[in-house]
Design an enzyme around this catalytic site. Structure first.
Site, PDB file in Angstrom:
ATOM      1  N   LYS A 189       0.786  -1.241   0.000  1.00 17.03           N
ATOM      2  CA  LYS A 189       0.000   0.000   0.000  1.00 17.03           C
ATOM      3  C   LYS A 189       0.818   1.292   0.000  1.00 17.03           C
ATOM      4  CE  LYS A 189      -0.429   0.355   4.993  1.00 17.03           C
ATOM      5  NZ  LYS A 189      -1.246   0.663   6.125  1.00 17.03           N
ATOM      6  N   SER A 249     -10.163   1.968  -2.647  1.00 18.67           N
ATOM      7  CA  SER A 249      -9.710   3.282  -2.192  1.00 18.67           C
ATOM      8  C   SER A 249     -10.309   4.385  -3.051  1.00 18.67           C
ATOM      9  CB  SER A 249      -8.184   3.305  -2.310  1.00 18.67           C
ATOM     10  OG  SER A 249      -7.716   4.626  -2.258  1.00 18.67           O
ATOM     11  N   TYR A 272       0.082   1.707  -7.254  1.00 12.87           N
ATOM     12  CA  TYR A 272      -0.777   1.275  -6.140  1.00 12.87           C
ATOM     13  C   TYR A 272      -2.246   1.541  -6.475  1.00 12.87           C
ATOM     14  CZ  TYR A 272      -3.594   1.916  -1.989  1.00 12.87           C
ATOM     15  OH  TYR A 272      -4.642   1.882  -1.114  1.00 12.87           O
ATOM     16  N   LYS A 289      -5.715  -1.010  -7.383  1.00 10.58           N
ATOM     17  CA  LYS A 289      -7.050  -0.983  -6.776  1.00 10.58           C
ATOM     18  C   LYS A 289      -8.115  -0.964  -7.874  1.00 10.58           C
ATOM     19  CE  LYS A 289      -5.977  -1.157  -2.458  1.00 10.58           C
ATOM     20  NZ  LYS A 289      -6.237  -2.403  -1.726  1.00 10.58           N
ATOM     21  N   ASN A 312      -9.626   8.631   3.849  1.00  8.22           N
ATOM     22  CA  ASN A 312      -8.315   8.583   4.526  1.00  8.22           C
ATOM     23  C   ASN A 312      -8.437   8.046   5.948  1.00  8.22           C
ATOM     24  OD1 ASN A 312      -8.040  10.439   2.231  1.00  8.22           O
ATOM     25  ND2 ASN A 312      -5.990  10.776   3.023  1.00  8.22           N
ATOM     26  N   ASN A 362       4.723   8.081   5.124  1.00  4.59           N
ATOM     27  CA  ASN A 362       4.370   8.874   3.943  1.00  4.59           C
ATOM     28  C   ASN A 362       3.090   9.649   4.189  1.00  4.59           C
ATOM     29  OD1 ASN A 362       6.365   7.856   2.055  1.00  4.59           O
ATOM     30  ND2 ASN A 362       5.302   5.912   2.305  1.00  4.59           N
ATOM     31  N   ASN A 363       2.219   9.058   4.991  1.00  5.18           N
ATOM     32  CA  ASN A 363       0.898   9.672   5.190  1.00  5.18           C
ATOM     33  C   ASN A 363       0.936  10.725   6.285  1.00  5.18           C
ATOM     34  OD1 ASN A 363       0.065   6.487   4.466  1.00  5.18           O
ATOM     35  ND2 ASN A 363      -0.895   8.106   3.292  1.00  5.18           N
ATOM     36  N   ARG A 381      -8.690  16.586   2.616  1.00  2.00           N
ATOM     37  CA  ARG A 381      -9.055  15.166   2.525  1.00  2.00           C
ATOM     38  C   ARG A 381     -10.192  14.856   3.494  1.00  2.00           C
ATOM     39  NH1 ARG A 381      -5.993  15.976  -0.889  1.00  2.00           N
ATOM     40  NH2 ARG A 381      -4.152  14.812  -1.575  1.00  2.00           N
ATOM     41  N   GLY A 424       1.786  14.295  -7.934  1.00  2.00           N
ATOM     42  CA  GLY A 424       0.681  13.325  -7.946  1.00  2.00           C
ATOM     43  C   GLY A 424      -0.437  13.659  -6.979  1.00  2.00           C
ATOM     44  N   ASP A 425      -0.209  14.618  -6.052  1.00  2.43           N
ATOM     45  CA  ASP A 425      -1.256  14.964  -5.083  1.00  2.43           C
ATOM     46  C   ASP A 425      -2.376  15.771  -5.743  1.00  2.43           C
ATOM     47  OD1 ASP A 425      -0.374  13.734  -2.840  1.00  2.43           O
ATOM     48  OD2 ASP A 425       0.261  15.551  -1.781  1.00  2.43           O
TER      49      ASP A 425
HETATM   50  N1  UDP Z   1       0.737  15.745   3.518  1.00  7.14           N
HETATM   51  C1  UDP Z   1       1.649  16.707   3.938  1.00  7.14           C
HETATM   52  N2  UDP Z   1       2.792  16.288   4.564  1.00  7.14           N
HETATM   53  C2  UDP Z   1       3.073  14.972   4.789  1.00  7.14           C
HETATM   54  C3  UDP Z   1       2.142  13.996   4.350  1.00  7.14           C
HETATM   55  C4  UDP Z   1       0.989  14.415   3.709  1.00  7.14           C
HETATM   56  O1  UDP Z   1       1.432  17.908   3.735  1.00  7.14           O
HETATM   57  O2  UDP Z   1       4.151  14.673   5.338  1.00  7.14           O
HETATM   58  C5  UDP Z   1      -0.529  16.163   2.875  1.00  7.14           C
HETATM   59  C6  UDP Z   1      -0.720  15.657   1.459  1.00  7.14           C
HETATM   60  O3  UDP Z   1      -0.134  16.549   0.539  1.00  7.14           O
HETATM   61  C7  UDP Z   1      -2.263  15.600   1.366  1.00  7.14           C
HETATM   62  C8  UDP Z   1      -2.691  15.267   2.788  1.00  7.14           C
HETATM   63  O4  UDP Z   1      -1.588  15.623   3.631  1.00  7.14           O
HETATM   64  O5  UDP Z   1      -2.779  16.894   1.059  1.00  7.14           O
HETATM   65  C9  UDP Z   1      -2.996  13.786   2.992  1.00  7.14           C
HETATM   66  O6  UDP Z   1      -1.897  13.020   2.538  1.00  7.14           O
HETATM   67  P1  UDP Z   1      -1.808  11.449   2.775  1.00  7.14           P
HETATM   68  O7  UDP Z   1      -0.526  10.971   2.155  1.00  7.14           O
HETATM   69  O8  UDP Z   1      -2.028  11.156   4.217  1.00  7.14           O
HETATM   70  O9  UDP Z   1      -3.083  10.884   1.987  1.00  7.14           O
HETATM   71  P2  UDP Z   1      -3.454  10.948   0.413  1.00  7.14           P
HETATM   72  O10 UDP Z   1      -2.623  11.992  -0.244  1.00  7.14           O
HETATM   73  O11 UDP Z   1      -3.173   9.578  -0.081  1.00  7.14           O
HETATM   74  O12 UDP Z   1      -4.893  11.282   0.377  1.00  7.14           O
END
Ligand code: UDP
Length: 334
Positions: free
Chosen positions: A84, A124, A149, A153, A179, A198-199, A231, A292-293
Site C-alpha cells: 500500500k 480506495s 498502487y 485498486k 483517509n 508517507n501519510n 481530505r 501526484g497529489d
Molecule cells: N501531507 C503533507 N505532509 C506529509 C504527508 C501528507 O502535507 O508529510 C498532505 C498531502 O499533501 C495531502 C494530505 O496531507 O494533502 C494527505 O496526505 P496522505 O498521504 O495522508 O493521503 P493521500 O494523499 O493519499 O490522500
C-alpha cells in the site's frame, strides 16, 4: 458465519477483526506479516476476549490458500492483504502489480472452487483520480490513477466485476476508503508504518512525540480554504464497522460504497485540531507540492447510509486523540 480475513493483522484489518469477533463472527486470518506484527494477535485477543485462527501465509501462494479453504470452508472473504505504499509502488511496479493482482485472482479462483460466494474488497478513493466534482459519489468517473498502487485498486475492481459477470452467484462489495486514521480506543492496535511515514497522520504523531523534527506541508497554494490539501479523514473503527455492514447487507451483483465522513479537512486544519486536542505543538514548514497529489477529495457517503445503514460516528477530535494515544502507548511499552 465464518469470515476469512486476509491481511487481518494490518491497520484496517485488525480493527475489522475486532469488530467481527465482538459481533459473534468466527474469524480466520491469513497474514504474511509483511507490514504487520505478530504481537497484534494477542492485542486483538485482549481487546475482545475472543480467539481466532491465524495462518501466517501469503495469499499469492495458491496451493496454501487451497489447503486453507479445504480446512476452513469460510462463508465470506474480506480481502485487505495488499502492498500500500504509494511511493514504493512507483519504484517497484512489478512487485505491486504481481502481489496486489495475483492475490485477488487466487482468492477468487479458490473461492469459486469451494463455493464461497461473498467477497468484500478493500478499495480506495484513489480510483477516482483527480475528481471532477465534489463531494464524490459512487457514480463519479473512475480512472486517471496516478501511481501503480492506485492502478492495482482499480484493476482489482475491474477483475471482480468481470468475475461477477461470468458467475452472477459471486457477490462482491467494493468499499472505497477515504483517509483512514485513528486507532482503537484501548491504544493496543493502530497504525505503525515501518520507517519514515508517507501519510499525514502518522507523520504528525511522530513529530508530536519528538521522533521526527518537523512536518513538511506539501504546498499551500492549492485552491482550498487555506491553500493546503483537503481530505476526508475517517476513524479506522468506523471504517471497520463498514465491513460488518457490507457482510450483513450483501446483495447479489457488485456494489460500490464510499466510506468517508463527507467532511473535508485541510492539512493545516489537521495540525491545529491535533494541537488543540492533545495540547502538543506540531512544528511545520511549507514545502513544494508532492507530485501526484490532488487539491481536494471528500466523499458523499449517503449511499452507504441508505443501503447499508452505515455512517461514520467519530469526529476529528476522536481521531486525533486516538492516533496520539496509540503512539504514546507504543512508546510506553518499549
Ligand atoms: N501531507 C503533507 N505532509 C506529509 C504527508 C501528507 O502535507 O508529510 C498532505 C498531502 O499533501 C495531502 C494530505 O496531507 O494533502 C494527505 O496526505 P496522505 O498521504 O495522508 O493521503 P493521500 O494523499 O493519499 O490522500
Amino acid at each position: 458465519m465464518k469470515i476469512l480475513v486476509t491481511g487481518g493483522l494490518g491497520f484496517i484489518g485488525s480493527h475489522t477483526v475486532v469488530e467481527l469477533l465482538e459481533n459473534g463472527y468466527e474469524v480466520v486470518v491469513i497474514d504474511a506479516l509483511y507490514n504487520s506484527s505478530i504481537d497484534v494477535v494477542d492485542k486483538i485477543k485482549i481487546i475482545t476476549g475472543k480467539d481466532f485462527k491465524l495462518y501466517v501465509e501469503d495469499v499469492c501462494n495458491k496451493e496454501k490458500l487451497d489447503e486453507i479453504f479445504s480446512i476452513e470452508k469460510p462463508d465470506a472473504v474480506i480481502h485487505f492483504a495488499a502492498y500500500k505504499a504509494v511511493g514504493e509502488s512507483v519504484s517497484k511496479p512489478i512487485m505491486y502489480y504481481r502481489n496486489n493482482l495475483v492475490s485477488t485472482l487466487n482468492l477468487c479462483e479458490v473461492m469459486q472452487k469451494y463455493g464461497c460466494n461473498k467477497f468484500v474488497f478493500s478499495s480506495s478513493a484513489t480510483v477516482y483520480g483527480d475528481p471532477e466534482v465534489l463531494p464524490i459519489t459512487e457514480e463519479c468517473k473512475v480512472g486517471g490513477t496516478t501511481n501503480p498502487y492506485g492502478s492495482t485498486k482499480l484493476m482489482n475492481e475491474m477483475i471482480l466485476r468481470d468475475i461477477n459477470i461470468s458467475n452472477p452467484e459471486f457477490s462482491v462489495v467494493i468499499l472505497r476508503y477515504f483517509n483512514p486514521i485513528g486507532a482503537h480506543k484501548s491504544g493496543l492496535i493502530g497504525e505503525k508504518p515501518n520507517g519514515i511515514p508517507n501519510n499525514l497522520m502518522p507523520y504528525i504523531v511522530r513529530v508530536a512525540t519528538g521522533e521526527l523534527e518537523i512536518l513538511s506541508i506539501f504546498g499551500n497554494d492549492y485552491p482550498t480554504h487555506d491553500g493546503t490539501g483537503v481530505r476526508d479523514y475517517i476513524h479506522v473503527v468506523d471504517l471497520a464497522k463498514g465491513h460488518l455492514k457490507a457482510i450483513e447487507n450483501m446483495k447479489s451483483g457488485v456494489s460500490y460504497y464510499n466510506l468517508g465522513t463527507g467532511m473535508g479537512y485541510s492539512v493545516l486544519d489537521m495540525v491545529k485540531a491535533f494541537e488543540k486536542v492533545n495540547g502538543v505543538k506540531v512544528p511545520y514548514k511549507i514545502v513544494d507540492r508532492r507530485p501526484g497529489d490532488i487539491a481536494e477529495c471528500f466523499a458523499d457517503p449517503s449511499k452507504a447510509y441508505k443501503e447499508l445503514g452505515w455512517k461514520a460516528e467519530f469526529g476529528i477530535e476522536d481521531m486525533m486523540r486516538d492516533s496520539y494515544n496509540f503512539i504514546l502507548k507504543c512508546k510506553e511499552d518499549k
